[in-house]
Design a protein around this motif. Structure first.
Motif, PDB file in Angstrom:
ATOM      1  N   PRO A 242      13.415  44.263 -36.466  1.00 16.24           N
ATOM      2  CA  PRO A 242      13.513  42.800 -36.582  1.00 16.24           C
ATOM      3  C   PRO A 242      12.102  42.263 -36.846  1.00 16.24           C
ATOM      4  O   PRO A 242      11.180  42.566 -36.097  1.00 16.24           O
ATOM      5  CB  PRO A 242      14.016  42.356 -35.202  1.00 16.24           C
ATOM      6  N   ALA A 243      11.940  41.503 -37.937  1.00 16.59           N
ATOM      7  CA  ALA A 243      10.579  41.079 -38.316  1.00 16.59           C
ATOM      8  C   ALA A 243      10.573  39.619 -38.719  1.00 16.59           C
ATOM      9  O   ALA A 243      11.497  39.145 -39.389  1.00 16.59           O
ATOM     10  CB  ALA A 243      10.072  41.930 -39.471  1.00 16.59           C
ATOM     11  N   PHE A 244       9.551  38.884 -38.300  1.00 16.99           N
ATOM     12  CA  PHE A 244       9.385  37.505 -38.729  1.00 16.99           C
ATOM     13  C   PHE A 244       9.157  37.517 -40.235  1.00 16.99           C
ATOM     14  O   PHE A 244       8.347  38.297 -40.737  1.00 16.99           O
ATOM     15  CB  PHE A 244       8.227  36.863 -37.981  1.00 16.99           C
ATOM     16  N   ALA A 245       9.881  36.647 -40.947  1.00 17.80           N
ATOM     17  CA  ALA A 245       9.930  36.732 -42.415  1.00 17.80           C
ATOM     18  C   ALA A 245       8.607  36.364 -43.062  1.00 17.80           C
ATOM     19  O   ALA A 245       8.283  36.846 -44.145  1.00 17.80           O
ATOM     20  CB  ALA A 245      11.037  35.821 -42.939  1.00 17.80           C
ATOM     21  N   VAL A 246       7.838  35.497 -42.418  1.00 18.64           N
ATOM     22  CA  VAL A 246       6.590  35.023 -43.009  1.00 18.64           C
ATOM     23  C   VAL A 246       5.413  35.665 -42.290  1.00 18.64           C
ATOM     24  O   VAL A 246       5.155  35.355 -41.127  1.00 18.64           O
ATOM     25  CB  VAL A 246       6.480  33.482 -42.924  1.00 18.64           C
ATOM     26  N   HIS A 267       7.618  60.704 -48.256  1.00 16.91           N
ATOM     27  CA  HIS A 267       7.550  59.837 -49.425  1.00 16.91           C
ATOM     28  C   HIS A 267       8.925  59.285 -49.802  1.00 16.91           C
ATOM     29  O   HIS A 267       9.063  58.149 -50.215  1.00 16.91           O
ATOM     30  CB  HIS A 267       6.933  60.594 -50.603  1.00 16.91           C
ATOM     31  N   GLY A 268       9.966  60.125 -49.614  1.00 11.77           N
ATOM     32  CA  GLY A 268      11.301  59.706 -50.050  1.00 11.77           C
ATOM     33  C   GLY A 268      12.078  58.907 -49.007  1.00 11.77           C
ATOM     34  O   GLY A 268      13.244  58.560 -49.239  1.00 11.77           O
ATOM     35  N   LEU A 269      11.473  58.613 -47.847  1.00  9.71           N
ATOM     36  CA  LEU A 269      12.209  57.876 -46.803  1.00  9.71           C
ATOM     37  C   LEU A 269      12.577  56.477 -47.319  1.00  9.71           C
ATOM     38  O   LEU A 269      11.693  55.696 -47.660  1.00  9.71           O
ATOM     39  CB  LEU A 269      11.330  57.761 -45.550  1.00  9.71           C
ATOM     40  N   PRO A 270      13.898  56.178 -47.395  1.00 12.75           N
ATOM     41  CA  PRO A 270      14.278  54.860 -47.937  1.00 12.75           C
ATOM     42  C   PRO A 270      13.878  53.716 -46.986  1.00 12.75           C
ATOM     43  O   PRO A 270      14.101  53.812 -45.786  1.00 12.75           O
ATOM     44  CB  PRO A 270      15.803  54.926 -48.060  1.00 12.75           C
ATOM     45  N   ILE A 271      13.263  52.676 -47.561  1.00 11.85           N
ATOM     46  CA  ILE A 271      12.860  51.485 -46.817  1.00 11.85           C
ATOM     47  C   ILE A 271      13.612  50.308 -47.426  1.00 11.85           C
ATOM     48  O   ILE A 271      13.637  50.164 -48.654  1.00 11.85           O
ATOM     49  CB  ILE A 271      11.336  51.209 -46.967  1.00 11.85           C
ATOM     50  N   TYR A 272      14.180  49.446 -46.596  1.00  8.35           N
ATOM     51  CA  TYR A 272      14.869  48.257 -47.107  1.00  8.35           C
ATOM     52  C   TYR A 272      14.219  47.003 -46.532  1.00  8.35           C
ATOM     53  O   TYR A 272      13.920  46.951 -45.335  1.00  8.35           O
ATOM     54  CB  TYR A 272      16.348  48.261 -46.701  1.00  8.35           C
ATOM     55  N   LEU A 273      14.009  46.008 -47.382  1.00  4.90           N
ATOM     56  CA  LEU A 273      13.615  44.683 -46.885  1.00  4.90           C
ATOM     57  C   LEU A 273      14.838  43.805 -47.060  1.00  4.90           C
ATOM     58  O   LEU A 273      15.194  43.420 -48.176  1.00  4.90           O
ATOM     59  CB  LEU A 273      12.416  44.125 -47.664  1.00  4.90           C
ATOM     60  N   ASP A 274      15.524  43.517 -45.948  1.00  3.88           N
ATOM     61  CA  ASP A 274      16.830  42.852 -46.008  1.00  3.88           C
ATOM     62  C   ASP A 274      16.746  41.445 -45.424  1.00  3.88           C
ATOM     63  O   ASP A 274      17.309  41.160 -44.363  1.00  3.88           O
ATOM     64  CB  ASP A 274      17.876  43.700 -45.259  1.00  3.88           C
ATOM     65  N   ILE A 279      11.726  38.345 -48.599  1.00  4.36           N
ATOM     66  CA  ILE A 279      11.564  38.802 -49.989  1.00  4.36           C
ATOM     67  C   ILE A 279      10.802  37.737 -50.789  1.00  4.36           C
ATOM     68  O   ILE A 279       9.840  38.033 -51.492  1.00  4.36           O
ATOM     69  CB  ILE A 279      12.949  39.107 -50.631  1.00  4.36           C
ATOM     70  N   HIS A 280      11.227  36.477 -50.648  1.00  8.56           N
ATOM     71  CA  HIS A 280      10.534  35.362 -51.308  1.00  8.56           C
ATOM     72  C   HIS A 280       9.056  35.323 -50.932  1.00  8.56           C
ATOM     73  O   HIS A 280       8.184  35.162 -51.767  1.00  8.56           O
ATOM     74  CB  HIS A 280      11.128  34.028 -50.812  1.00  8.56           C
ATOM     75  N   THR A 281       8.815  35.421 -49.622  1.00  4.91           N
ATOM     76  CA  THR A 281       7.449  35.303 -49.113  1.00  4.91           C
ATOM     77  C   THR A 281       6.576  36.441 -49.637  1.00  4.91           C
ATOM     78  O   THR A 281       5.419  36.226 -49.997  1.00  4.91           O
ATOM     79  CB  THR A 281       7.469  35.303 -47.569  1.00  4.91           C
TER      80      THR A 281
END
Ligand SMILES: [Zn+2]
Length: 454
Positions: A242-246, A267-274, A279-281
């Motif tokens: 859980p991460a603050f978006a800004v 290197h291949g570990l999948p990372i998602y920014l959900d 994403i905008h920031t």
């Protein structure tokens, strides 16, 4: 006639920043924030201001966080037609945060009406998404270090405060007085933001005190985050962050890109920014080069390390991905947002890890997890917590007590008085005490609603 400051928010509390500066029948407001947190505080957002909005000459915004900007749509709706001055990055962030805040206000009112919670029937939103969009048109942007005239005969200058993209402190010169407002001060060793600029000479200083009673441990987000994600990946688990978006989400992306480059994460570990807002920031860092520590290749690495899942369908598809992965999602204290779905799915398996990334306010799900709660209330059910819980101490966006004092000490000369604001009572009072004992400067914690000569 004297110059005065009215403390209409962030006095004895962290949120609701609003300082009304008045001189010879003219006035301006420094910050225009929402009260957040406990209901008692939130109700203050509905109380009328002691001044008519159309009598306020201008608004200056130190940065885009809602506790500094979130009241602006309401002020404009109630008759404030003046200009709102901000740095360009603050304007860009406000254009993301304020409409979202309006949307949340509408959704909350709608929910209260459907479930019959409201004492005022029907519940009305404080303001709508359309109100927020409208007030953005009043914003005028100005560069750091460039003096401007927000009210005839008054001069203001923004200078860098660290903290988040676009964040500024303000020097206001009016009626022969020089007043510095710190805004929120970042830490000098922040991974993303530049250190706060030393303040100019002033008669009066208004300083924040979020961490006025605390010292941060050495900030090393790489050393804290790396091992937690490695362990989780090695046992085939999913890390939910859980991460603050800004600000916070970007610091974590930057750290993950660094860990991968150093070979400390596969290197291949999948990372998602959900998180659409995160994403905008993230996209704004490339547009505001020179206002943070990252060079073009680091911005590129930060933007490309994660798969950005914009739509709800893309977000839902993450759950179909088997094998180890990392999901960064908002909100940062798990009070709402897409992260709730991920927690519900991954909380019950000991292979997974939940990484808490900053301050968790009492009463939030994040605080329950941080305290080692065995179950978590989600969507009306108590779900068992079997995942490993890790709480990062690094990556706070605020200066600690020693850093706040060092900022004051870097002033060219002693001010006549320091007002300590933007802190819980204990934090503000401890900082006030240290300013008086260590710097020998007069300092006080103003009461909510009080007026003082500046
Ligand atoms: Zn802030």
């Amino acid at each position: 006639m004297t110059v005065s400051i009215r403390f209409l928010g962030a006095a004895g509390t962290v949120t609701g920043s609003k300082y009304l500066v008045e001189h010879e029948g003219q006035s301006l407001m420094v910050d225009c924030g929402l009260f957040q947190g406990y209901k008692q505080l939130r109700l203050r957002n509905r109380e009328p201001l002691p001044v008519l909005p159309n009598h306020i000459g201008a608004v200056l915004l130190t940065h885009a966080h809602l506790d500094h900007t979130g009241y602006l749509p309401l002020l404009a709706k109630e008759g404030f037609h003046g200009k709102v001055w901000a740095t360009e990055a603050t304007r860009d962030l406000a254009a993301i945060l304020l409409p979202d805040s309006g949307h949340i206000q509408e959704a909350d009112a709608d929910f209260a009406n459907r479930h019959g919670f409201s004492k005022h029937t029907p519940a009305l939103p404080l303001y709508t998404e359309a109100d927020a969009m409208r007030c953005l048109k009043q914003i005028r942007t100005v560069a750091m270090g460039r003096p401007f005239e927000p009210v005839p005969g008054w001069q203001a200058t923004f200078f860098g405060a660290g903290h988040i993209l676009g964040a500024a402190s303000v020097l206001l010169e009016v009626g022969g007085r020089r007043i510095v407002f710190s805004g929120d001060l970042g830490r000098p060793d922040d991974v993303l933001m530049l250190p706060p600029a030393p303040p100019p000479a002033a008669d009066t200083v208004v300083i924040e005190s979020t961490y006025g009673n605390r010292e941060h441990p050495i900030d090393d987000v790489f050393a804290e985050l790396g091992p937690a994600l490695q362990r989780c990946a090695a046992r085939g688990g999913t890390a939910v962050v859980p991460a603050f978006a800004v600000g916070r989400a970007q610091a974590l992306l930057h750290a993950i890109a660094g860990l991968k480059a150093r070979g400390e994460l596969p290197h291949g570990l999948p990372i998602y920014l959900d998180s659409p807002m995160a994403i905008h920031t993230t996209g704004l860092y490339g547009r505001h080069m020179g206002e943070h520590r990252l060079d073009a290749s680091q911005v590129q690495a930060m933007e490309s390390v994660a798969k950005m899942t914009r739509t709800t369908d893309e977000s839902k598809a993450i759950a179909m991905q088997h094998g180890p992965k990392v999901i960064l999602s908002a909100s940062g204290m798990a009070t709402g947002g897409r992260v709730l779905h991920h927690l519900a799915k991954y909380l019950g398996d000991h292979r997974n890890v939940i990484v808490l990334t900053g301050y968790q306010a009492p009463g939030t799900r994040g605080a329950t997890l941080a305290a080692g709660g065995k179950t978590l209330r989600m969507h009306g059910q108590d779900l068992p917590v079997r995942a490993e819980i890790v709480q990062l101490t690094a990556a706070s966006a605020h200066a600690d007590a020693n850093q706040l004092l060092a900022w004051l000490r870097s002033m060219p000369s002693a001010p006549q008085r320091v007002f300590v604001t933007h802190g819980d009572p204990d934090a503000s009072d401890q900082l006030r005490h240290r300013i008086e004992c260590e710097l020998k400067w007069p300092a006080l914690v103003p009461e909510h609603g009080s007026t003082w000569p500046a």
